[in-house]
Motif scaffolding. Sequence first.
Motif, PDB file in Angstrom:
ATOM      1  N   GLY A 144      41.753  -1.324  -6.063  1.00 33.22           N
ATOM      2  CA  GLY A 144      40.953  -0.110  -6.075  1.00 33.22           C
ATOM      3  C   GLY A 144      39.689  -0.289  -5.258  1.00 33.22           C
ATOM      4  O   GLY A 144      39.261  -1.412  -4.985  1.00 33.22           O
ATOM      5  N   CYS A 145      39.096   0.817  -4.824  1.00 34.56           N
ATOM      6  CA  CYS A 145      37.885   0.769  -4.008  1.00 34.56           C
ATOM      7  C   CYS A 145      36.852   1.755  -4.559  1.00 34.56           C
ATOM      8  O   CYS A 145      37.204   2.773  -5.161  1.00 34.56           O
ATOM      9  CB  CYS A 145      38.192   1.123  -2.553  1.00 34.56           C
ATOM     10  SG  CYS A 145      39.330  -0.027  -1.739  1.00 34.56           S
ATOM     11  N   THR A 146      35.578   1.434  -4.313  1.00 37.21           N
ATOM     12  CA  THR A 146      34.478   2.284  -4.761  1.00 37.21           C
ATOM     13  C   THR A 146      33.515   2.535  -3.615  1.00 37.21           C
ATOM     14  O   THR A 146      33.109   1.596  -2.915  1.00 37.21           O
ATOM     15  CB  THR A 146      33.721   1.620  -5.930  1.00 37.21           C
ATOM     16  OG1 THR A 146      34.643   1.363  -6.996  1.00 37.21           O
ATOM     17  CG2 THR A 146      32.610   2.530  -6.434  1.00 37.21           C
ATOM     18  N   ALA A 147      33.149   3.806  -3.400  1.00 37.38           N
ATOM     19  CA  ALA A 147      32.206   4.185  -2.341  1.00 37.38           C
ATOM     20  C   ALA A 147      30.798   4.249  -2.905  1.00 37.38           C
ATOM     21  O   ALA A 147      30.579   4.637  -4.050  1.00 37.38           O
ATOM     22  CB  ALA A 147      32.597   5.538  -1.765  1.00 37.38           C
ATOM     23  N   SER A 148      29.844   3.861  -2.073  1.00 41.27           N
ATOM     24  CA  SER A 148      28.431   3.942  -2.465  1.00 41.27           C
ATOM     25  C   SER A 148      27.590   4.152  -1.218  1.00 41.27           C
ATOM     26  O   SER A 148      28.085   4.084  -0.098  1.00 41.27           O
ATOM     27  CB  SER A 148      27.997   2.673  -3.214  1.00 41.27           C
ATOM     28  OG  SER A 148      28.152   1.526  -2.405  1.00 41.27           O
ATOM     29  N   THR A 154      35.331   6.883  -6.733  1.00 43.58           N
ATOM     30  CA  THR A 154      36.452   5.936  -6.728  1.00 43.58           C
ATOM     31  C   THR A 154      37.470   6.387  -5.687  1.00 43.58           C
ATOM     32  O   THR A 154      37.861   7.558  -5.659  1.00 43.58           O
ATOM     33  CB  THR A 154      37.112   5.882  -8.113  1.00 43.58           C
ATOM     34  OG1 THR A 154      36.142   5.464  -9.081  1.00 43.58           O
ATOM     35  CG2 THR A 154      38.271   4.910  -8.111  1.00 43.58           C
ATOM     36  N   LEU A 155      37.874   5.478  -4.847  1.00 36.93           N
ATOM     37  CA  LEU A 155      38.762   5.801  -3.732  1.00 36.93           C
ATOM     38  C   LEU A 155      40.019   4.949  -3.776  1.00 36.93           C
ATOM     39  O   LEU A 155      40.023   3.851  -4.351  1.00 36.93           O
ATOM     40  CB  LEU A 155      38.036   5.582  -2.400  1.00 36.93           C
ATOM     41  CG  LEU A 155      36.764   6.406  -2.178  1.00 36.93           C
ATOM     42  CD1 LEU A 155      36.069   5.956  -0.902  1.00 36.93           C
ATOM     43  CD2 LEU A 155      37.096   7.889  -2.111  1.00 36.93           C
ATOM     44  N   PRO A 156      41.097   5.416  -3.138  1.00 41.24           N
ATOM     45  CA  PRO A 156      42.304   4.590  -3.024  1.00 41.24           C
ATOM     46  C   PRO A 156      42.047   3.415  -2.081  1.00 41.24           C
ATOM     47  O   PRO A 156      41.034   3.371  -1.386  1.00 41.24           O
ATOM     48  CB  PRO A 156      43.350   5.556  -2.461  1.00 41.24           C
ATOM     49  CG  PRO A 156      42.551   6.599  -1.744  1.00 41.24           C
ATOM     50  CD  PRO A 156      41.282   6.748  -2.534  1.00 41.24           C
ATOM     51  N   VAL A 157      42.980   2.472  -2.050  1.00 43.26           N
ATOM     52  CA  VAL A 157      42.778   1.265  -1.232  1.00 43.26           C
ATOM     53  C   VAL A 157      42.901   1.566   0.261  1.00 43.26           C
ATOM     54  O   VAL A 157      42.435   0.781   1.093  1.00 43.26           O
ATOM     55  CB  VAL A 157      43.763   0.159  -1.641  1.00 43.26           C
ATOM     56  CG1 VAL A 157      43.466  -0.307  -3.057  1.00 43.26           C
ATOM     57  CG2 VAL A 157      45.210   0.644  -1.531  1.00 43.26           C
ATOM     58  N   ASN A 158      43.509   2.686   0.622  1.00 50.04           N
ATOM     59  CA  ASN A 158      43.596   3.102   2.026  1.00 50.04           C
ATOM     60  C   ASN A 158      43.377   4.612   2.091  1.00 50.04           C
ATOM     61  O   ASN A 158      43.803   5.344   1.201  1.00 50.04           O
ATOM     62  CB  ASN A 158      44.970   2.776   2.628  1.00 50.04           C
ATOM     63  CG  ASN A 158      45.298   1.300   2.564  1.00 50.04           C
ATOM     64  OD1 ASN A 158      44.688   0.488   3.243  1.00 50.04           O
ATOM     65  ND2 ASN A 158      46.280   0.944   1.733  1.00 50.04           N
ATOM     66  N   GLY A 159      42.684   5.085   3.145  1.00 51.60           N
ATOM     67  CA  GLY A 159      42.509   6.523   3.263  1.00 51.60           C
ATOM     68  C   GLY A 159      41.456   6.915   4.276  1.00 51.60           C
ATOM     69  O   GLY A 159      40.987   6.082   5.063  1.00 51.60           O
ATOM     70  N   ASN A 160      41.105   8.179   4.272  1.00 50.94           N
ATOM     71  CA  ASN A 160      40.043   8.693   5.139  1.00 50.94           C
ATOM     72  C   ASN A 160      39.396   9.885   4.442  1.00 50.94           C
ATOM     73  O   ASN A 160      40.022  10.557   3.619  1.00 50.94           O
ATOM     74  CB  ASN A 160      40.579   9.079   6.523  1.00 50.94           C
ATOM     75  CG  ASN A 160      41.527  10.243   6.468  1.00 50.94           C
ATOM     76  OD1 ASN A 160      41.109  11.402   6.482  1.00 50.94           O
ATOM     77  ND2 ASN A 160      42.835   9.955   6.392  1.00 50.94           N
ATOM     78  N   GLN A 161      38.143  10.119   4.784  1.00 50.35           N
ATOM     79  CA  GLN A 161      37.387  11.204   4.158  1.00 50.35           C
ATOM     80  C   GLN A 161      36.390  11.769   5.151  1.00 50.35           C
ATOM     81  O   GLN A 161      35.745  11.031   5.894  1.00 50.35           O
ATOM     82  CB  GLN A 161      36.665  10.665   2.907  1.00 50.35           C
ATOM     83  CG  GLN A 161      35.908  11.734   2.135  1.00 50.35           C
ATOM     84  CD  GLN A 161      35.378  11.201   0.818  1.00 50.35           C
ATOM     85  OE1 GLN A 161      36.106  10.583   0.055  1.00 50.35           O
ATOM     86  NE2 GLN A 161      34.105  11.421   0.549  1.00 50.35           N
ATOM     87  N   SER A 162      36.269  13.088   5.160  1.00 46.93           N
ATOM     88  CA  SER A 162      35.333  13.759   6.063  1.00 46.93           C
ATOM     89  C   SER A 162      33.941  13.783   5.434  1.00 46.93           C
ATOM     90  O   SER A 162      33.791  14.043   4.239  1.00 46.93           O
ATOM     91  CB  SER A 162      35.801  15.189   6.341  1.00 46.93           C
ATOM     92  OG  SER A 162      34.871  15.867   7.166  1.00 46.93           O
ATOM     93  N   VAL A 163      32.942  13.477   6.253  1.00 45.22           N
ATOM     94  CA  VAL A 163      31.548  13.517   5.791  1.00 45.22           C
ATOM     95  C   VAL A 163      30.741  14.400   6.740  1.00 45.22           C
ATOM     96  O   VAL A 163      30.990  14.445   7.942  1.00 45.22           O
ATOM     97  CB  VAL A 163      30.931  12.103   5.722  1.00 45.22           C
ATOM     98  CG1 VAL A 163      31.608  11.283   4.635  1.00 45.22           C
ATOM     99  CG2 VAL A 163      31.017  11.403   7.069  1.00 45.22           C
ATOM    100  N   LYS A 174      29.085   2.586   2.398  1.00 46.70           N
ATOM    101  CA  LYS A 174      29.483   1.276   1.901  1.00 46.70           C
ATOM    102  C   LYS A 174      30.753   1.410   1.060  1.00 46.70           C
ATOM    103  O   LYS A 174      30.872   2.312   0.237  1.00 46.70           O
ATOM    104  CB  LYS A 174      28.354   0.671   1.059  1.00 46.70           C
ATOM    105  CG  LYS A 174      28.666  -0.695   0.479  1.00 46.70           C
ATOM    106  CD  LYS A 174      27.470  -1.194  -0.344  1.00 46.70           C
ATOM    107  CE  LYS A 174      27.750  -2.526  -0.986  1.00 46.70           C
ATOM    108  NZ  LYS A 174      26.607  -3.000  -1.813  1.00 46.70           N
ATOM    109  N   LEU A 175      31.670   0.495   1.282  1.00 48.83           N
ATOM    110  CA  LEU A 175      32.933   0.511   0.540  1.00 48.83           C
ATOM    111  C   LEU A 175      33.177  -0.867  -0.069  1.00 48.83           C
ATOM    112  O   LEU A 175      33.158  -1.873   0.636  1.00 48.83           O
ATOM    113  CB  LEU A 175      34.098   0.886   1.465  1.00 48.83           C
ATOM    114  CG  LEU A 175      35.456   1.065   0.788  1.00 48.83           C
ATOM    115  CD1 LEU A 175      35.436   2.293  -0.126  1.00 48.83           C
ATOM    116  CD2 LEU A 175      36.565   1.194   1.822  1.00 48.83           C
ATOM    117  N   THR A 176      33.398  -0.898  -1.365  1.00 47.17           N
ATOM    118  CA  THR A 176      33.698  -2.145  -2.069  1.00 47.17           C
ATOM    119  C   THR A 176      35.103  -2.051  -2.644  1.00 47.17           C
ATOM    120  O   THR A 176      35.394  -1.152  -3.444  1.00 47.17           O
ATOM    121  CB  THR A 176      32.704  -2.395  -3.221  1.00 47.17           C
ATOM    122  OG1 THR A 176      31.385  -2.424  -2.695  1.00 47.17           O
ATOM    123  CG2 THR A 176      32.999  -3.713  -3.922  1.00 47.17           C
TER     124      THR A 176
END
Length: 192
Positions: A144-148, A154-163, A174-176
């Motif tokens: 699992g991944c977490t954005a900060s 909480t994010l999936p282990v692979n993906g993309n997101q518009s900002v 930052k992605l952990t």
Amino acid sequence: MRTIRRFSEISCLSACAVFLLLLPVVPVEAAAPTVTITASPVRFVLGASTQLTWSSTGAISCTASGSWIGPVGTGGSATETPTKTGNAKYSLTCLGSTGSTRSATATVSVTAPPKPTVTLDLAPASIVVGGSANVIWSSTNATGCTASGAWSGTLPVNGNQSVTPVSAGTYTYKLTCTGAGGSVSKSTYKCR
């Protein structure tokens, strides 16, 4: 001559009978027990389990020692999950009816899980206020991944997101990603 033959036959029969009666009786000693134990798989990462299978013959009881402890049946199977890396030894000692014992051991190798890896990219690298960009990420050996920072959740282990930044400045995304260990990737995004 006939009388002599009869006497000899009777004497021989008597002697043979006495000889047979004097033969010692040797007791048959019970065989010592036999023990086998196997593990499958024998090499795996920490957190996984191994299946133990064992059997014995001529045993009245068996006791486990090493990485497992306590009385067990003279035959059976069990699932064991080691709690640390290194070699885990599963020993089995079985007792026979005569008091003799036999032992066997199955050894497994437990390795540390690989640490996660993370990549994080921004496309395009720079935009004007009001514009949008994609944050693209991927990871391996992660659950699992977490954005900060400039984003969260909480994010999936692979993906993309518009900002879409709302003002000029420097934004840090930052992605952990977490698995057996942790790995962090940082990227800055400039908006003018």
